[in-house]
Each structure stands twice: as C-alpha cells, then as structure tokens.
Design a protein around this motif. Structure first.
Motif, PDB file in Angstrom:
ATOM      1  N   ARG A 190       0.901  -1.552  -0.207  1.00  0.00           N
ATOM      2  CA  ARG A 190       0.072  -0.144  -0.055  1.00  0.00           C
ATOM      3  C   ARG A 190       1.074   1.420   0.030  1.00  0.00           C
ATOM      4  O   ARG A 190       0.144   1.912  -0.721  1.00  0.00           O
ATOM      5  N   ILE A 191       2.164   1.232   0.986  1.00  0.00           N
ATOM      6  CA  ILE A 191       2.711   2.477   0.278  1.00  0.00           C
ATOM      7  C   ILE A 191       3.596   2.375  -0.534  1.00  0.00           C
ATOM      8  O   ILE A 191       3.492   3.869  -1.121  1.00  0.00           O
ATOM      9  N   ALA A 192       3.866   1.651  -1.294  1.00  0.00           N
ATOM     10  CA  ALA A 192       4.496   1.751  -3.031  1.00  0.00           C
ATOM     11  C   ALA A 192       3.781   1.493  -3.118  1.00  0.00           C
ATOM     12  O   ALA A 192       3.842   3.512  -4.559  1.00  0.00           O
ATOM     13  N   ARG A 193       1.970   1.936  -3.525  1.00  0.00           N
ATOM     14  CA  ARG A 193       1.148   2.680  -3.988  1.00  0.00           C
ATOM     15  C   ARG A 193       0.922   4.122  -3.942  1.00  0.00           C
ATOM     16  O   ARG A 193       0.655   5.409  -4.760  1.00  0.00           O
ATOM     17  N   ALA A 194       0.907   4.629  -2.689  1.00  0.00           N
ATOM     18  CA  ALA A 194       0.968   5.688  -2.120  1.00  0.00           C
ATOM     19  C   ALA A 194       2.372   6.391  -2.491  1.00  0.00           C
ATOM     20  O   ALA A 194       2.608   8.117  -3.295  1.00  0.00           O
ATOM     21  N   TRP A 195       3.288   5.641  -3.017  1.00  0.00           N
ATOM     22  CA  TRP A 195       4.896   6.781  -2.693  1.00  0.00           C
ATOM     23  C   TRP A 195       4.594   7.729  -4.580  1.00  0.00           C
ATOM     24  O   TRP A 195       5.260   7.953  -4.948  1.00  0.00           O
ATOM     25  N   GLU A 220      10.840  -2.154  -3.452  1.00  0.00           N
ATOM     26  CA  GLU A 220      11.137  -3.222  -4.403  1.00  0.00           C
ATOM     27  C   GLU A 220       9.291  -3.628  -4.553  1.00  0.00           C
ATOM     28  O   GLU A 220       9.588  -4.111  -5.904  1.00  0.00           O
ATOM     29  N   THR A 221       8.970  -3.420  -3.882  1.00  0.00           N
ATOM     30  CA  THR A 221       7.455  -3.879  -4.163  1.00  0.00           C
ATOM     31  C   THR A 221       7.107  -3.069  -5.121  1.00  0.00           C
ATOM     32  O   THR A 221       6.253  -2.551  -5.889  1.00  0.00           O
ATOM     33  N   MET A 222       7.509  -1.328  -5.389  1.00  0.00           N
ATOM     34  CA  MET A 222       7.196  -0.347  -6.574  1.00  0.00           C
ATOM     35  C   MET A 222       7.750  -0.896  -7.605  1.00  0.00           C
ATOM     36  O   MET A 222       7.091  -0.657  -8.579  1.00  0.00           O
ATOM     37  N   ALA A 223       8.782  -1.213  -7.791  1.00  0.00           N
ATOM     38  CA  ALA A 223       9.705  -1.517  -9.017  1.00  0.00           C
ATOM     39  C   ALA A 223       8.106  -3.167  -9.369  1.00  0.00           C
ATOM     40  O   ALA A 223       8.391  -2.920 -10.493  1.00  0.00           O
TER      41      ALA A 223
END
Length: 433
Positions: A190-195, A220-223
């Motif tokens: 969820r944080i990756a989506r927010a970023w 890495e989750t953003m990636a």
C-alpha cells in the motif's frame, strides 16, 4: 481500497503555498486520517516543554541490574545505555537538528486517507533526475539528511551537473511527521502505491527510487508494481537470498559445501541474525501494542532502537565509548529524540504487524523484479548480498558494488560513499531518457 487520485494542480499548490508562507503546524496537530489531497507547507516544530520533559524523564530512569555476562549476548549493556543517558540528560542539544529541519522544505499531503509528510528538495540543475528515498526502522528521515546536498548540488560535492537529483524523502506512515494509521493495512504494498501517487502528483513523469530496510521492501514493491514513470531502483539492503538457502537456514542445517567465500559470509551473517537478532521483530510482528514501556520511557525507547542488529549496536557502543565512527552521539540521539517527540514508538512498530498479517513473501526473498536494479552491498549490513545472488535475483542488474565500509544505516553512516553509489547506479538510466 484503491488510492484516491491526486489533484492535477499540485505543483501550483506548492508554489502558492511557498509564496504565501504557510502557518507552522505542530506535529501533534496532524490529523490521523486526512481527505485533503492538496500539498501544504509544513514546519516541524516542538514545544520547549516537551524537550524539558524528555530530559527529566531520562534523569529519572530506574535502572535494572547489570547483565550477568561479560559481553552483549543478553542485549544492550547497562554501561552503554547509561553513557547514552548521561549524555542525553546533560549535554545533548536538539536545537541544531531543529535548525537543520527548519532549513529544508517540508510538505504534508493526504494520500489514501492519511497525511503523508515528505521533504522535497529540487536541484538547481534543470536535467536533474527525480529520486524518492525511503527510510526504514529504527530509522527516519534523519537517515537521509546528509545526502541531500551531495545529490541535489553535486557540483559542490565532487560531482558534475549531470549527477544531480531532485529529492523526495517521505516519512513512512506512522513514522516521524506522517499521520498514524487508525486501521490496519498500511503494508509495503500500500505504501508503494502511495509513493507512486506522490511522485505522479509532484509532476515527475520519469523517476527512480531507493530504499533500505523497510525502504527496500517499499522500493522493491514499487518495482514489482511498475507504476508509470519508474525507471529503476537502488537498494542498500537487497532481497536476494535463494530459496534453498532460506530453507536450509530455517531448518538449521549446515551450509551447502558449494557456497563461494562471499556466499558463505552472507550465510554466516544471516544465520547469526536469525538466531540472535530478531527479538525486536518477533515482538513487533506479534504484539506491538504491548510495548507501552518504550512509549513511556525515553531510555527504554533508546535501548529498543539500539538493539536492531549486532554490528550497528557494536558501532553505537563504540561511539559512546568515545571512538570516532560513521555516526556521532548527536546523530544517534537526534533519531531517537525524533521518535520520542513524535510519539511514534508504537505506531511505527505496527508496520511489522501489518506486514506479518498481510504477507507478501519473506523479507529477503527475491521478488522477481523485471525493471533495472542497482545494488550497493555494505559489509556490516544484516547480510552483504553476494553478486552471484544479486545477479539471479535481479535479471536487469545495472550496478553492483561490494563496499569496504558501512552498515545498516548506509546513507547516514557513509554519506559520501552512498551518494557516489547513487550517481554511478543511475548513470545508464539517465543516458536512456
């Protein structure tokens, strides 16, 4: 629940807010759940009575008996924490860190119902590459303060204009000046989506990301999510441990005879961490709300934070013995004091609980990332990722360097080396834009 879209005029909001001079907002006044998706200028100030109360609480600490062994196998040693407390109560001064924070542009914006704090420093160099950098636990934005000038103003720090970055440094939910979630679910996913939403809202159509510790999990989750515009990532705590190695470590079997020297060293580091270094994580994974003691006692909080990993602890112990290391006594207490003043001891710990109850794989398991990845492997990290493991974990590995010095808080401990690593890591991606 999908994140709410960010208003398209955010850059104008920034310009207007800076021009008008927004009113300072005390951290205690932050909403825990915000619907305001505009970007507001933010001043992180604290009342003097909080600092006086902190000092008085440190002086009033009730001490336990000394450990019954000669070394640190029972945890943070009494002599070390008493030296820390004596300095904290008598000589430590928060005001230099307050002045440093005051010198930076801080903002708050609502994303997915939560106030997110971030520092946003734009380089004077027009072709600077946007970069979002994420801290971990027991870190904070203080980890990244030393790399701001080298990355945004490289010509003043041994680099060239082509090395410049625009920097975005957010506080994780429940940490620092960001809002504290009032419901579970703020996982790295969820944080990756927010970023990604934050970078899009700032108008960055092409950017890169960096992280260590929880920051690595988020990055890495953003990636994995591959949001539009994300060109590649850099990590200083790579997730590269092969499945067969993880299984063998969990089973307590001997290391495979086929391991190279670098792989065997990584095995030994991981084996030691899993056997002796996971106490804090186990408690925060399972019962973070029980940790009332670290919300009530500054010295309890400091000891809890110092006991993250053995090599960081040993370095900090040497610092309070008067030795010169990558961090100073003030560095260490700046970070602990920020946790205390923002009352985030337990809200930050809940990230472990959320991650354990909404799992997305092991912390060091390869995630199958398909975009470019750069790895800086520091020797005193929880484990120094071998190049052989990194090459298998990241099919598009664009940079790997095995550094001679530095540990878990690499940007904080070795800012010059860390900045040079980021410049080298993203050089080829700049050239492809």
């Amino acid at each position: 629940m999908p994140a709410k879209s960010i208003m398209p005029n955010r850059r104008e909001v920034i310009a207007t807010t800076v021009a008008l001079g927004a009113v300072s907002v005390l951290p205690s006044a932050l909403k825990t759940a915000a619907a305001d998706t505009s970007i507001r200028k933010f001043s992180p100030n604290f009342p003097q009575h909080q600092l006086h109360d902190l000092r008085n609480r440190v002086r009033a600490t009730r001490w336990p008996d000394k450990e019954t062994v000669a070394g640190d196998t029972q945890g943070v040693q009494l002599a070390t924490i008493q030296k820390l407390a004596a300095y904290w109560a008598s000589d430590y001064d928060w005001s230099p860190m307050q002045a440093r924070l005051d010198s930076l542009p801080h903002f708050i914006t609502g994303i997915d119902g939560l106030d997110i704090h971030f520092i946003h420093v734009r380089s004077k160099h027009k072709d600077a590459l946007p970069l979002i950098v994420t801290h971990g636990w027991p870190g904070s934005i203080i980890e990244q303060l030393k790399i701001i000038e080298p990355l945004t103003d490289p010509t003043a720090h041994g680099g060239s204009a082509s090395d410049a970055f625009h920097l975005v440094i957010p506080s994780l939910p429940g940490y620092g000046f960001s809002g504290k979630p009032t419901a579970p679910g703020w996982t790295p996913t969820r944080i990756a989506r927010a970023w990604a939403e934050l970078m899009q809202g700032l108008g960055y159509t092409k950017y890169v990301a960096q992280g260590g510790d929880w920051g690595n999990a988020v990055t890495e989750t953003m990636a994995l999510q591959q949001p539009p515009g994300l060109l590649g990532i850099h990590t200083n705590m790579a997730a590269t441990v092969p499945a067969e190695i993880s299984k063998a470590l969990a089973a307590g079997t001997p290391p495979p005879a086929s391991l190279t020297p670098d792989e065997r060293r990584a095995w030994n580091q991981l084996d030691d961490f899993y056997k002796n270094g996971l106490g804090y994580a186990i408690e925060m994974n399972n019962r973070p709300q029980t940790l009332y003691g670290i919300a009530d006692s500054p010295v309890g909080l400091a000891a809890w934070m110092l006991d993250h990993d053995i090599r960081s602890y040993e370095m900090i112990a040497r610092v309070f013995d008067g030795q010169t290391e990558g961090l100073t006594r003030d560095d260490i207490l700046d970070n602990v004091t920020l946790y205390w003043l923002t009352n985030t001891a337990i809200s930050s710990a809940r990230l472990y609980w959320d991650n354990a109850h909404f799992p997305a794989g092991g912390f060091f398991d390869p995630r199958g990332i398909q975009i470019p990845v750069a790895v800086s492997a520091f020797p005193d990290e929880i484990y120094q990722a071998p190049q052989s493991w990194a090459e298998k974990a990241y099919p598009k590995l664009i940079h790997y360097n095995r550094l001679p010095k530095g540990g878990h808080f690499a940007a904080w401990e070795q800012p010059a080396t860390f900045s040079a690593e980021l410049r080298a890591s993203f050089k080829t991606l700049r050239e492809s834009i």
